[in-house]
Design a protein around this motif. Structure first.
Motif, PDB file in Angstrom:
ATOM      1  N   ALA A 181      66.575 -27.771  94.022  1.00  0.00           N
ATOM      2  CA  ALA A 181      67.213 -28.993  94.503  1.00  0.00           C
ATOM      3  C   ALA A 181      66.869 -30.181  93.620  1.00  0.00           C
ATOM      4  O   ALA A 181      67.749 -30.979  93.258  1.00  0.00           O
ATOM      5  CB  ALA A 181      66.805 -29.265  95.949  1.00  0.00           C
ATOM      6  N   SER A 208      76.550 -35.956  93.598  1.00  0.00           N
ATOM      7  CA  SER A 208      75.193 -35.422  93.425  1.00  0.00           C
ATOM      8  C   SER A 208      74.746 -34.656  94.658  1.00  0.00           C
ATOM      9  O   SER A 208      74.126 -33.587  94.545  1.00  0.00           O
ATOM     10  CB  SER A 208      74.217 -36.565  93.131  1.00  0.00           C
ATOM     11  OG  SER A 208      74.477 -37.154  91.872  1.00  0.00           O
ATOM     12  N   VAL A 209      75.044 -35.172  95.842  1.00  0.00           N
ATOM     13  CA  VAL A 209      74.663 -34.473  97.074  1.00  0.00           C
ATOM     14  C   VAL A 209      75.388 -33.136  97.172  1.00  0.00           C
ATOM     15  O   VAL A 209      74.782 -32.098  97.489  1.00  0.00           O
ATOM     16  CB  VAL A 209      74.969 -35.351  98.300  1.00  0.00           C
ATOM     17  CG1 VAL A 209      74.784 -34.556  99.590  1.00  0.00           C
ATOM     18  CG2 VAL A 209      74.065 -36.572  98.321  1.00  0.00           C
ATOM     19  N   THR A 220      74.068 -30.681  94.540  1.00  0.00           N
ATOM     20  CA  THR A 220      72.715 -30.248  94.874  1.00  0.00           C
ATOM     21  C   THR A 220      72.719 -29.213  95.989  1.00  0.00           C
ATOM     22  O   THR A 220      72.042 -28.179  95.908  1.00  0.00           O
ATOM     23  CB  THR A 220      71.857 -31.455  95.284  1.00  0.00           C
ATOM     24  OG1 THR A 220      71.797 -32.387  94.194  1.00  0.00           O
ATOM     25  CG2 THR A 220      70.450 -31.018  95.643  1.00  0.00           C
ATOM     26  N   TYR A 271      68.813 -29.862  90.284  1.00  0.00           N
ATOM     27  CA  TYR A 271      70.225 -30.249  90.383  1.00  0.00           C
ATOM     28  C   TYR A 271      70.373 -31.752  90.599  1.00  0.00           C
ATOM     29  O   TYR A 271      71.272 -32.385  90.036  1.00  0.00           O
ATOM     30  CB  TYR A 271      70.901 -29.492  91.526  1.00  0.00           C
ATOM     31  CG  TYR A 271      71.280 -28.076  91.187  1.00  0.00           C
ATOM     32  CD1 TYR A 271      72.247 -27.806  90.220  1.00  0.00           C
ATOM     33  CD2 TYR A 271      70.670 -27.003  91.821  1.00  0.00           C
ATOM     34  CE1 TYR A 271      72.597 -26.508  89.906  1.00  0.00           C
ATOM     35  CE2 TYR A 271      71.015 -25.700  91.504  1.00  0.00           C
ATOM     36  CZ  TYR A 271      71.976 -25.462  90.547  1.00  0.00           C
ATOM     37  OH  TYR A 271      72.323 -24.171  90.226  1.00  0.00           O
ATOM     38  N   TRP A 272      69.519 -32.331  91.431  1.00  0.00           N
ATOM     39  CA  TRP A 272      69.638 -33.760  91.718  1.00  0.00           C
ATOM     40  C   TRP A 272      69.334 -34.610  90.484  1.00  0.00           C
ATOM     41  O   TRP A 272      69.952 -35.645  90.265  1.00  0.00           O
ATOM     42  CB  TRP A 272      68.708 -34.132  92.861  1.00  0.00           C
ATOM     43  CG  TRP A 272      68.761 -35.577  93.229  1.00  0.00           C
ATOM     44  CD1 TRP A 272      67.906 -36.569  92.827  1.00  0.00           C
ATOM     45  CD2 TRP A 272      69.737 -36.216  94.068  1.00  0.00           C
ATOM     46  NE1 TRP A 272      68.274 -37.767  93.364  1.00  0.00           N
ATOM     47  CE2 TRP A 272      69.391 -37.581  94.135  1.00  0.00           C
ATOM     48  CE3 TRP A 272      70.848 -35.752  94.766  1.00  0.00           C
ATOM     49  CZ2 TRP A 272      70.142 -38.498  94.861  1.00  0.00           C
ATOM     50  CZ3 TRP A 272      71.593 -36.667  95.501  1.00  0.00           C
ATOM     51  CH2 TRP A 272      71.233 -38.009  95.536  1.00  0.00           C
ATOM     52  N   SER A 273      68.397 -34.168  89.678  1.00  0.00           N
ATOM     53  CA  SER A 273      67.982 -34.954  88.506  1.00  0.00           C
ATOM     54  C   SER A 273      68.765 -34.607  87.249  1.00  0.00           C
ATOM     55  O   SER A 273      68.584 -35.264  86.216  1.00  0.00           O
ATOM     56  CB  SER A 273      66.484 -34.740  88.239  1.00  0.00           C
ATOM     57  OG  SER A 273      65.715 -35.055  89.381  1.00  0.00           O
ATOM     58  N   PRO A 319      65.779 -39.192  97.801  1.00  0.00           N
ATOM     59  CA  PRO A 319      65.815 -37.838  98.385  1.00  0.00           C
ATOM     60  C   PRO A 319      64.601 -36.993  98.021  1.00  0.00           C
ATOM     61  O   PRO A 319      64.057 -36.284  98.868  1.00  0.00           O
ATOM     62  CB  PRO A 319      67.107 -37.245  97.810  1.00  0.00           C
ATOM     63  CG  PRO A 319      67.948 -38.423  97.470  1.00  0.00           C
ATOM     64  CD  PRO A 319      66.987 -39.471  97.011  1.00  0.00           C
ATOM     65  N   GLN A 376      72.970 -39.559  88.494  1.00  0.00           N
ATOM     66  CA  GLN A 376      72.052 -39.751  87.367  1.00  0.00           C
ATOM     67  C   GLN A 376      72.774 -40.296  86.142  1.00  0.00           C
ATOM     68  O   GLN A 376      72.243 -41.151  85.422  1.00  0.00           O
ATOM     69  CB  GLN A 376      71.360 -38.430  87.031  1.00  0.00           C
ATOM     70  CG  GLN A 376      70.565 -37.829  88.164  1.00  0.00           C
ATOM     71  CD  GLN A 376      69.383 -38.664  88.573  1.00  0.00           C
ATOM     72  OE1 GLN A 376      68.898 -39.480  87.787  1.00  0.00           O
ATOM     73  NE2 GLN A 376      68.905 -38.485  89.783  1.00  0.00           N
TER      74      GLN A 376
END
Length: 311
Positions: free
Chosen positions: A224, A98-99, A102, A227-229, A288, A247
């Motif tokens: 960001a 995920s990091v 993102t 993409y993270w969610s 984050p 996620q």
């Protein structure tokens, strides 16, 4: 019309609020009380569920079993759920995925959006009007899920991290906001740079982007967080569990479809509470965004309203 004057600062670092316009009445005590009560109620409705999630993730299995589920009042604190999640296995790998997605996705999306918005903000550029109409059309008409999946499959992006970035890399709304902000920059400033011999790349990099830090920070946060969610693209384009982002692993834990390797034995044997693990993963997914949002908050008003009004 009566001009609104600002009083001078009383002390360095402090300033007096400007007086109210003549047509605006002073707020009543009842109005101030109602406003304070409403804001307090809204803050409580937002923070109380977060409190329950964080507190439950820090409780032992014994405490959670005694409370019958979610814990409101903490009795003791333990980091065992976080330690197990971060000491290896699928959850740690999913967090790294995920990091990486993102960071890479945000950089790629910002690069494409800024270049597209700057080109569209120059009204004399080639095909400016037709390209703008084409982008606007994509906001109202879409091919649908099946053609999109077939396109991704034909490009060989399935079971690839690019499938998590390219299908949703660009938002037309964000491009329009950036374009409106760029068009609000003084044309005389850009013309003077051209007279001095600056090209479009130099103007964009040294003039336009430094003056657009507010809107760039806001749009970067939007990308960001998106993409993270994101979880849908991974659920349809990826079949390898080792490539799943955080996620999707969180969804599997909450729905109890599949427990990550290493945690299943400990949960089944009673060493870990499944509820504490679920809450810990939720905290990891929310952390984050909660950390970055305050740093970008001061840019929201200037970045979004200026970009929207000046278009």
């Amino acid at each position: 019309m009566t001009a609104v004057t600002y009083e001078p600062r009383d002390k360095p670092g402090r300033w007096t609020a400007p007086p109210r316009p003549a047509w605006e009445e002073e707020p009543s005590k009842a109005g101030l009380t109602a406003k304070g009560f409403t804001l307090t109620l809204a803050a409580f409705a937002i923070l109380f569920p977060l409190w329950i999630v964080v507190v439950t993730s820090l409780q032992s299995k014994k405490t959670i079993d005694a409370a019958g589920g979610l814990v409101v009042i903490p009795r003791s604190f333990t980091l065992v759920a976080y330690q197990e999640l971060l000491t290896g296995g699928q959850v740690q790998r999913a967090a790294l995925v995920s990091v990486g997605v993102t960071l890479a996705g945000t950089l790629f999306s910002m690069a494409v959006s800024v270049l597209c918005a700057y080109g569209l903000s120059r009204t004399g550029s080639l095909g400016h009007r037709w390209l703008l109409m084409l982008l606007l059309a994509t906001m109202f008409f879409g091919a649908g899920l099946i053609p999109t999946y077939l396109l991704v499959q034909a490009l060989g992006l399935t079971d690839s991290y690019l499938a998590l970035i390219l299908p949703s890399a660009v938002s037309v709304f964000n491009i329009l906001v950036l374009r409106a902000f760029f068009m609000g920059i003084s044309p005389e400033l850009i013309d003077s740079a051209r007279i001095d011999g600056a090209g479009d790349w130099r103007i964009l990099w040294q003039i336009v982007m430094p003056l657009s830090r507010a809107v760039l920070a806001v749009i970067s946060l939007f990308y960001a967080v998106g993409y993270w969610s994101a979880w849908f693209n991974a659920s349809i384009y990826l079949t390898d569990q080792n490539m799943m982002p955080l996620q999707n692993v969180m969804i599997q834990l909450v729905q109890k479809q599949e427990r990550p390797v290493g945690l299943a034995t400990q949960i089944n044997t009673g060493q870990l509470s499944p509820l504490a693990v679920q809450m810990a993963v939720m905290v990891m997914a929310l952390l984050p965004v909660a950390v970055l949002s305050p740093f970008v908050q001061r840019h929201f008003k200037k970045g979004m309203l200026t970009g929207a009004v000046k278009g």
